[in-house]
Enzyme design. Structure first.
Site, PDB file in Angstrom:
ATOM      1  N   ASP B  32       0.867  -1.168   0.000  1.00 60.17           N
ATOM      2  CA  ASP B  32       0.000   0.000   0.000  1.00 60.17           C
ATOM      3  C   ASP B  32       0.914   1.231   0.000  1.00 60.17           C
ATOM      4  O   ASP B  32       2.109   1.120   0.323  1.00 60.17           O
ATOM      5  CB  ASP B  32      -0.885  -0.018   1.248  1.00 60.17           C
ATOM      6  CG  ASP B  32      -1.751   1.212   1.354  1.00 60.17           C
ATOM      7  OD1 ASP B  32      -2.265   1.670   0.313  1.00 60.17           O
ATOM      8  OD2 ASP B  32      -1.909   1.730   2.480  1.00 60.17           O
ATOM      9  N   ASP B  34      -0.116   5.239   0.844  1.00 60.38           N
ATOM     10  CA  ASP B  34      -0.342   6.207   1.925  1.00 60.38           C
ATOM     11  C   ASP B  34      -0.211   5.523   3.282  1.00 60.38           C
ATOM     12  O   ASP B  34      -0.906   4.549   3.567  1.00 60.38           O
ATOM     13  CB  ASP B  34      -1.762   6.805   1.833  1.00 60.38           C
ATOM     14  CG  ASP B  34      -1.963   7.673   0.593  1.00 60.38           C
ATOM     15  OD1 ASP B  34      -1.233   8.650   0.438  1.00 60.38           O
ATOM     16  OD2 ASP B  34      -2.879   7.370  -0.207  1.00 60.38           O
TER      17      ASP B  34
END
Lengths: 312, 312
Positions: B32, B34
């Site tokens: 991922d 952020d």
């Protein structure tokens, strides 16, 4: 015409034959507005005559609406323009009631509100001595990294969400920053998901905007409008009405009829708005005690059905 | 440092001591973005070195993000600017994946989309041959009675909701009219309620906008992003990876870790973003089988914790 209904815990009856007794049993009638006495800018045919005849017969009549887009004065003007005999102090909308709620229940007098809402709401707030900020357009600007540092008013102690046709991502963000950066009250006018217009059309209601803010803040707002008993408390405290001698008339089961049930009023569903008799039957047959509060005592096709008894 | 945890159905372990075995057991790592490899515009310290060393060791690395505000190209540019060795075809964001979803799963090729979203989303749609309408400001205008009759594009066959900093009442209304006036597909990029920025700050996420549209339409969107397995399917179908030899690395239990569980991947929680070990323990102890999918196999304070093993 639908036939009379009977259910396990309550029967829901078409009103026409019973009308004289029901009218005799109440001193006070509370009417929802959208879908009940008007749709958009058109009165439901016969509705003005019904309201005016009820008053001539000595009944007290109040207008109780979750719609927050008008002040009491604006509602009185609209009612009069459509032929209703109505005064400003008979109108209880959520613009007015939210201001009363923040002042009397939350004790916010003198505090400031971040308002996601209309000019009407700001006028009702200012009428009870509460300042607001936030009304009008608030378009996105600056870089994403700066949005969390958007300017916040240091005097704001509450976020109030009502109907706002200028709702925007920046307003959502500003409400979110107030609610998460400081100890802020969180109040919504109502949770109606749609606002019914003429000809079966609708637009998104305040419930959608409130849901967006609640989802961001991961916090539930206290809502002032129906079915919260506060709207009826406002009427009762100002006019001294006896709940057992009141009839709540509305087109929505989850707001109007539920309010009536919550406050011990008689309830009448009218079929000119959102819900149907079939919707009520689903609640009736659910076996859920809470959902029985959404089963009305009576129903009519339209409040014009009250006309023959009042004219007789 | 938290101690190793054991639970009824699964144990969640700090990774450091186990790192050599775990790295040996995988060929492919999905990160991922952020809160995992960057926060806002700043790389997590050590993250670029970790990614670059993994690649030097022959691991496949992919970037799997629910954030819909950038194209694959824009992500590759950002990654490279922050010092990551990364290529465009290694990036799987929801702007790209939503376009792929509409084309391949929904068969919308040639159709048109009403897009509540960014320019990046419109570019990814157009790259797969799907036209869109809706990007950019859409302020309120006209009278309320006319809003339900707002102009709709006759070719629109789907409503797609992603992150849109121009989100407005009129966009909500337009999406609502498409979804209720005709037979329209309803797709959302993701349900993340907040978008984390630097220094623990955040702004409202796409989940808030999607919730507003869903509340109005009284209909649930199909979401493309994590934890839906479609994001991993995109990677697997293009690169032929073996799920059992993949590690999903993320900061959110309900999206990243759940995606890994849904797809049979190993899972690693990093504590530089949204969730904590305590959050995972609550799921672990809940006794709910579904919530066990939000318990990671391993956790690290930061992906920089992988650095010593890779440098050794």
């Amino acid at each position: 015409m639908a036939a009379p209904l009977t259910g396990p815990s309550q029967s829901m009856r078409r009103l026409r034959a019973l009308l004289p007794q029901v009218l005799d049993s109440v001193d006070c009638l509370l009417f929802d507005c959208d879908g009940v006495i008007w749709r958009g800018d058109e009165a439901i045919p016969g509705a003005p005559q019904v309201i005016n005849l009820l008053k001539e017969r000595g009944k007290r009549v109040f207008f109780v609406t979750n719609n927050s887009s008008k002040t009491r004065k604006m509602y009185a003007d609209k009612l009069q323009a459509l032929g209703f005999n109505a005064k400003e102090d008979e109108v209880f909308g959520t613009a007015y009631c939210s201001a009363m709620y923040l002042k009397t229940v939350c004790g916010l007098q003198g505090g400031k509100v971040y308002l996601v809402g209309s000019n009407a709401m700001s006028q009702e707030l200012e009428a009870v001595g509460i300042q607001q900020t936030g009304v009008g357009p608030d378009h996105i600007h600056g870089k994403q990294g700066d949005w969390a540092a958007v300017e916040l008013d240091p005097d704001v102690k509450a976020v109030l969400v009502g109907f706002d046709d200028h709702f925007s991502y920046m307003k959502l963000n500003r409400a979110f920053q107030y609610l998460t950066q400081r100890d802020c009250l969180f109040v919504g006018t109502n949770r109606d998901t749609r606002l019914p217009l003429e000809a079966g059309k609708a637009v998104p209601g305040t419930g959608c905007l409130l849901q967006a803010v609640e989802t961001a803040a991961q916090r539930q707002a206290q809502t002032v409008g129906k079915p919260n008993h506060f709207m009826f408390d406002c009427v009762a405290s100002q006019f001294g009405v006896d709940p057992s001698r009141c009839l709540m008339v509305g087109d929505r089961l989850d707001t109007d009829i539920m309010l009536g049930s919550n406050c011990g009023l008689k309830t009448l569903l009218t079929l000119t708005g959102v819900n149907t008799v079939a919707d009520a039957e689903v609640h009736q047959k659910s076996g859920s005690a809470e959902r029985q509060g959404m089963v009305p005592d009576y129903y009519v096709e339209s409040i014009a059905d009250l006309l023959p008894a009042l004219q007789g």
